[in-house]
Every structure is written in structure tokens, then in C-alpha cells.
Design an enzyme around this catalytic site. Sequence first.
Site, PDB file in Angstrom:
ATOM      1  N   GLU A  56       0.673  -1.097   0.060  1.00  0.00           N
ATOM      2  CA  GLU A  56      -0.039  -0.173  -0.139  1.00  0.00           C
ATOM      3  C   GLU A  56       0.884   1.196  -0.123  1.00  0.00           C
ATOM      4  O   GLU A  56       0.540   2.265  -0.821  1.00  0.00           O
ATOM      5  CB  GLU A  56      -0.914   0.012   1.112  1.00  0.00           C
ATOM      6  CG  GLU A  56      -1.877  -1.050   1.291  1.00  0.00           C
ATOM      7  CD  GLU A  56      -1.245  -2.493   2.057  1.00  0.00           C
ATOM      8  OE1 GLU A  56      -2.139  -3.070   2.541  1.00  0.00           O
ATOM      9  OE2 GLU A  56      -0.098  -2.508   1.780  1.00  0.00           O
ATOM     10  N   CYS A  81      -2.613  -3.944   6.996  1.00  0.00           N
ATOM     11  CA  CYS A  81      -2.455  -4.190   8.395  1.00  0.00           C
ATOM     12  C   CYS A  81      -2.345  -3.000   9.156  1.00  0.00           C
ATOM     13  O   CYS A  81      -2.915  -1.737   8.686  1.00  0.00           O
ATOM     14  CB  CYS A  81      -0.682  -4.386   8.603  1.00  0.00           C
ATOM     15  SG  CYS A  81       0.348  -2.839   8.144  1.00  0.00           S
ATOM     16  N   CYS A  90      -0.448   0.303   7.563  1.00  0.00           N
ATOM     17  CA  CYS A  90      -0.992   0.635   6.363  1.00  0.00           C
ATOM     18  C   CYS A  90      -2.233   1.410   6.338  1.00  0.00           C
ATOM     19  O   CYS A  90      -2.768   2.157   5.724  1.00  0.00           O
ATOM     20  CB  CYS A  90      -0.940  -0.636   5.335  1.00  0.00           C
ATOM     21  SG  CYS A  90       0.493  -1.062   4.735  1.00  0.00           S
ATOM     22  N   THR A 207      19.156 -39.978   3.777  1.00  0.00           N
ATOM     23  CA  THR A 207      19.447 -39.100   2.535  1.00  0.00           C
ATOM     24  C   THR A 207      20.759 -38.626   2.440  1.00  0.00           C
ATOM     25  O   THR A 207      21.418 -38.378   1.461  1.00  0.00           O
ATOM     26  CB  THR A 207      18.412 -37.996   2.402  1.00  0.00           C
ATOM     27  OG1 THR A 207      17.051 -38.752   2.294  1.00  0.00           O
ATOM     28  CG2 THR A 207      18.451 -37.207   1.150  1.00  0.00           C
ATOM     29  N   LEU A 215      21.517 -29.122  -0.867  1.00  0.00           N
ATOM     30  CA  LEU A 215      20.200 -28.537  -0.360  1.00  0.00           C
ATOM     31  C   LEU A 215      20.051 -27.063  -0.593  1.00  0.00           C
ATOM     32  O   LEU A 215      19.912 -26.263   0.520  1.00  0.00           O
ATOM     33  CB  LEU A 215      20.066 -28.872   1.171  1.00  0.00           C
ATOM     34  CG  LEU A 215      19.896 -30.431   1.400  1.00  0.00           C
ATOM     35  CD1 LEU A 215      19.621 -30.857   2.811  1.00  0.00           C
ATOM     36  CD2 LEU A 215      18.894 -31.185   0.408  1.00  0.00           C
TER      37      LEU A 215
END
Length: 367
Positions: A56, A81, A90, A207, A215
Amino acid sequence: MSYMRQQEIYINRCIELAKQALGSVAPNPMVGALLVYKDSIIGEGFHKSYGSDHAEAAAIKSVRHKSLLKDSELYVNLEPCSHQGKTPACSELIVKSGIPKVIIGSPDPNPLVAGKGIRFLVKNGVEVLTGISEESCIELNRRFFMYHIHNRPYVILKWAQTMDGFIDVIRKPGQPVEPNWISNELSRILVHKWRSEEQAIMVGTNTVKYDDPMLNTREWCGNNPVRIILDKNLSLKKDYKIFNSEIKTLIINEKKSCQDKNFEFIRLNFTDKLIRDILRELFIRNIQSVIIEGGKMLIESFISANLWDEARIFIGNKKFHQGIHAPIINNKRDSVIMIENDQLIIHKNSDNYIPSIARFLQKIKGK
């Protein structure tokens, strides 16, 4: 064109603006906003990064002739908000700017807002319309909604399996530690894009032992997710790639809790409540989304606990004939996409999501 259809078009433009910040604003939501004066867009903006101007404020700043604001409509995909955070509220800025009408896609599930922004605007003489393209607005911020309504991250399960239903061969002693690729290169690049869009990525001990993954998002330009490793007895050797100190890493274990540079050791009991306990720890750390990338036991633990929201399954153009069977999802497929010779199957766990969203909207609209 009807006025309602115009409203939908403008809210959909807010959604498109907001999408540009996917992976950059968490734990905040993705928000876009625009200002319309006599059927013409005179300003627009979106929340670009955590701590920067909200949508905004960005849209209002972009308007060249501020005198037009008093005769303009503000469109925003999420309720403005009503509290002071890293930026001013906002809803207060909208009132101070003299904007007479605000059209909102969906309410904000954050308890600090949750209808308060709308009530503040109405109390101060602003005309407010809500519920425009509401379903699309909620879908955009499904991670944010899940986090605030269920007090846990949005959970995405991801794996690749062969045409005959295996995720890996049986690893033999002395076999090289490396990934056993099933999906094609384009699919693997897409996975790195997904990683850049989520806050965390989680794998189990095996894994790490068998694939030695990094990752990270090396195949895509974007933020690296927080790495989460399950290592019950702290048995993983420190020469695995996940033990470089470049990325924040959480290690879930039964031995110790401490901080060591970019590593945080979190001690939890590995009981049948482990998955819920992990998600609670991630919630405490403001982690709103996590991808579970393996292995089989970890993924099946989330499925068994019904603590997952999406499953993204690649079916590669390979057969192993024997090996480790892939997890099974019984939910109806939401979509199937072809990526060259790979199939990408998407499942969504609507049983977790739709009822809770409906209850939240009913509660907000009843206030």
C-alpha cells in the site's frame, strides 16, 4: 464491462504484482496494491522484501499527483495491516492519504490484524469492499494462512520415482555416495526454483549418507532455504556437504541443544510425536514453509501424521525393477504436468486446508 468484473481484474493485477516477491518476503505475506482514478491505474506497488515498504505504501508513493488520491480507489489482495511493525500501519497511512475507498481480496489471518485493519478503515470513514477474488488471494498466500491458522509451516512433500514405483535402488556397502537421478535436468532445475520459494528444506539421515546433498539453489537465482537435518544420534560425519557453514542449518537430534556458528542443534525426543514437535519448533522460528525432500521414512511420517499440504511427485522415464518403494499418496491428483519425458503429479491435501480457511473466514465476517 461491469464494475464487479473491473474489481476482479484489478485484484488479479494485485496478485500478479505480489507474486514477484515469492521467496523474498517471508515471514510476511505477498501483497500487491494499486490505485485507480477514473478507471485508470495511477500507481501500483508490491511488498518487495521483508522489512521494506508494504504494498500500500509503495503504491501510494508511486502516484505522481497526490491530489488525485482523495478521488481514487485502492485495490489490495490482502487486508491492510493495523499495527506498527518494521513499517508503519498501512490502514493509518490510507486514512491519512485521504483515500475514500478500499477494495480488499481477503482478510489477514495474522492475529495482530485479522479484521482490525478493515474495522479501522470503516471507523475512519473509508468505504471498504471485501471478498473480491478471495479464493485466488488466499491461494497466493496459502503458506501465510496455514502458518497463522494452524500454527505450523506449510508442508510440501517432494520426491522422484521410477515408472515402476521405486525411489532408489538398494545401496550396497562401498557404493559411491551420490544421487541416483531419476528425473531429468529440467525437472531438477525446477526443484531448485522451488527451494528458492520456500523458507526451509528437510531431509533425514539416510538421504545425507547416500546422496550427500547440498540442499541449496545452485541451479537457480534465489535465496537458499534453511537446511533441516534429522540426525537422531549425531552419527553423520562432518565431511558431508551439508556441514559447510554457508547456509543456516538446523540439526534435529536427541543428544544436545546448542548454537555453533551457522548451525543450531535442536534436541527433541524421537517419539511418535516427533513430526508435530518439529513443526512446532519451526513455527517458533517463524518458518512458514518447508519442503521435505527425503527419504522415504521421513516423507511417510508426514503422510501418516496427515501433516502435509502439497505433494509434488516426479515420475521419471526409468525402471529399477527392484529397490526402495516410493511413498503412496491416496489423495486425488490435482494436476499432471509433462516436463519433457517426466511427469509431475501434484496432490493437495484439501482436508487440512479448506475447512480451516472456511472457519477463519466465517469468524472474521461474523465480527
